[in-house]
Design a protein around this motif. Structure first.
Motif, PDB file in Angstrom:
ATOM      1  N   ALA A 158     -21.021  29.388  81.299  1.00 37.00           N
ATOM      2  CA  ALA A 158     -21.307  28.551  81.692  1.00 37.00           C
ATOM      3  C   ALA A 158     -22.044  28.224  83.497  1.00 37.00           C
ATOM      4  O   ALA A 158     -21.399  28.296  83.718  1.00 37.00           O
ATOM      5  N   ASP A 159     -23.114  28.404  83.905  1.00 37.73           N
ATOM      6  CA  ASP A 159     -22.848  28.511  85.282  1.00 37.73           C
ATOM      7  C   ASP A 159     -22.514  27.242  86.257  1.00 37.73           C
ATOM      8  O   ASP A 159     -22.081  26.952  86.802  1.00 37.73           O
ATOM      9  N   ILE A 160     -23.759  25.533  84.883  1.00 36.84           N
ATOM     10  CA  ILE A 160     -23.074  24.884  85.626  1.00 36.84           C
ATOM     11  C   ILE A 160     -22.096  23.460  84.434  1.00 36.84           C
ATOM     12  O   ILE A 160     -22.557  23.824  83.356  1.00 36.84           O
ATOM     13  N   GLY A 161     -20.473  23.274  84.948  1.00 39.76           N
ATOM     14  CA  GLY A 161     -20.281  22.039  83.666  1.00 39.76           C
ATOM     15  C   GLY A 161     -21.291  20.478  83.665  1.00 39.76           C
ATOM     16  O   GLY A 161     -20.916  20.670  84.874  1.00 39.76           O
ATOM     17  N   MET A 162     -21.316  19.618  82.356  1.00 42.63           N
ATOM     18  CA  MET A 162     -21.188  18.253  83.046  1.00 42.63           C
ATOM     19  C   MET A 162     -20.186  17.397  82.197  1.00 42.63           C
ATOM     20  O   MET A 162     -20.112  17.720  81.399  1.00 42.63           O
ATOM     21  N   ILE A 163     -19.733  16.517  83.478  1.00 45.72           N
ATOM     22  CA  ILE A 163     -18.801  16.091  82.976  1.00 45.72           C
ATOM     23  C   ILE A 163     -19.050  14.704  83.273  1.00 45.72           C
ATOM     24  O   ILE A 163     -20.405  14.270  84.026  1.00 45.72           O
ATOM     25  N   SER A 164     -18.670  13.960  82.772  1.00 44.06           N
ATOM     26  CA  SER A 164     -18.802  12.548  82.324  1.00 44.06           C
ATOM     27  C   SER A 164     -18.580  12.137  82.526  1.00 44.06           C
ATOM     28  O   SER A 164     -17.867  10.378  82.827  1.00 44.06           O
TER      29      SER A 164
END
Length: 285
Positions: A81-87
């Motif tokens: 992934a180019d960008i990871g998403m974390i909350s």
């Protein structure tokens, strides 16, 4: 002989230039695509931001996939992934491995089915319910019915923050149901009057507004709402964050800057999240 050599050299250069042009074209094509993976809390917001970004950048395609914060970090590390998403925010042990950029603020709220008569729970009561020490709603002012404890699966940031705030370990929790994303949690609890769970406040508020039979309980005596997140009084809050392995550049940088800009505050608020104030933003260098 010399003529043959020159002919072979010319052919060789021609093939090389052809491959180089091919590779350049591939690189140009790839530069118009971005892949984001990770948190199911961040994904709906990221998808809306992606649509707006694509509309302003014809030819750009952005693919947003869920799977949990742990997937976002793993995919960013492996180049999937180019960008990871974390909350959540990065942990101290992760700050040297990743660059992080918050795009909104959210909280974690305790949810019950709306017809459950219990209106509030103390932090200790929540802990005792999740440890199995309280297993009937009658013990906390509700009806005589067994409590169905709904817990998050490993690898979810919501679980990590819930455990940290209530000073629990996952091995202490006596769960009846294990769920993945927010929508699974909301569906499980809204369909069972005796269930208790915890999900993103933004996700819960959106579904409550849409008529889903659900209610949010206060945490630490503070109402769980966008308003208390906005004024900073809600104790169980977290940033919704985009992460990269390297310092962002090109299209990745452009998208993150767009996701942090005032251009998307309407999208952030439409998802019942809170925009990050300019003073707290960590911007792309």
């Amino acid at each position: 002989m010399r003529q043959q050599f020159l002919t072979l050299l010319a052919l060789s250069l021609s093939v090389g230039w052809g491959l180089s042009a091919c590779n350049q074209n591939s690189a140009n094509l790839e530069s118009n695509k971005l892949t984001l993976t990770g948190s199911s809390t961040v994904a709906p917001l990221a998808s809306e931001i992606a649509k707006k970004f694509e509309a302003e950048h014809p030819g750009v395609r952005i693919d947003v996939q869920t799977g949990g914060s742990s997937r976002g970090l793993a995919d960013a590390t492996q180049g999937l992934a180019d960008i990871g998403m974390i909350s959540r925010a990065l942990k101290d042990s992760e700050t040297e491995q990743f660059q992080s950029y918050a795009i909104a603020q959210d909280g974690i709220g305790i949810i019950l089915e709306s017809s459950n008569p219990v209106q509030s729970l103390s932090n200790q009561q929540v802990v005792d319910i999740y440890q199995g020490k309280i297993n009937n709603w009658q013990e906390v002012g509700g009806e005589d019915a067994p409590i169905t404890v709904v817990n998050k699966a490993e690898g979810r940031s919501t679980l990590e923050l819930f455990l940290k705030y209530f000073q629990l370990t996952n091995s202490q929790i006596q769960a009846d149901v294990i769920i993945g994303d927010n929508q699974q949690g909301i569906k499980t609890v809204s369909g069972n009057q005796n269930a208790i769970g915890y999900v993103s406040i933004g996700a819960a508020e959106r579904d409550i507004s849409a008529g889903v039979p659900l209610k949010l309980l206060s945490v630490g005596g503070v109402e769980a709402s966008t308003e208390t997140l906005q004024d900073g009084s809600f104790p169980l809050s977290r940033p919704l964050t985009l992460v990269t392995k390297e310092t962002p550049s090109g299209l990745t940088k452009e998208f993150i800057e767009f996701a942090q800009s005032e251009n998307v505050h309407d999208l952030v608020e439409a998802q019942n999240f809170v925009p990050i104030s300019p003073q707290k933003l960590v911007q792309v260098p």
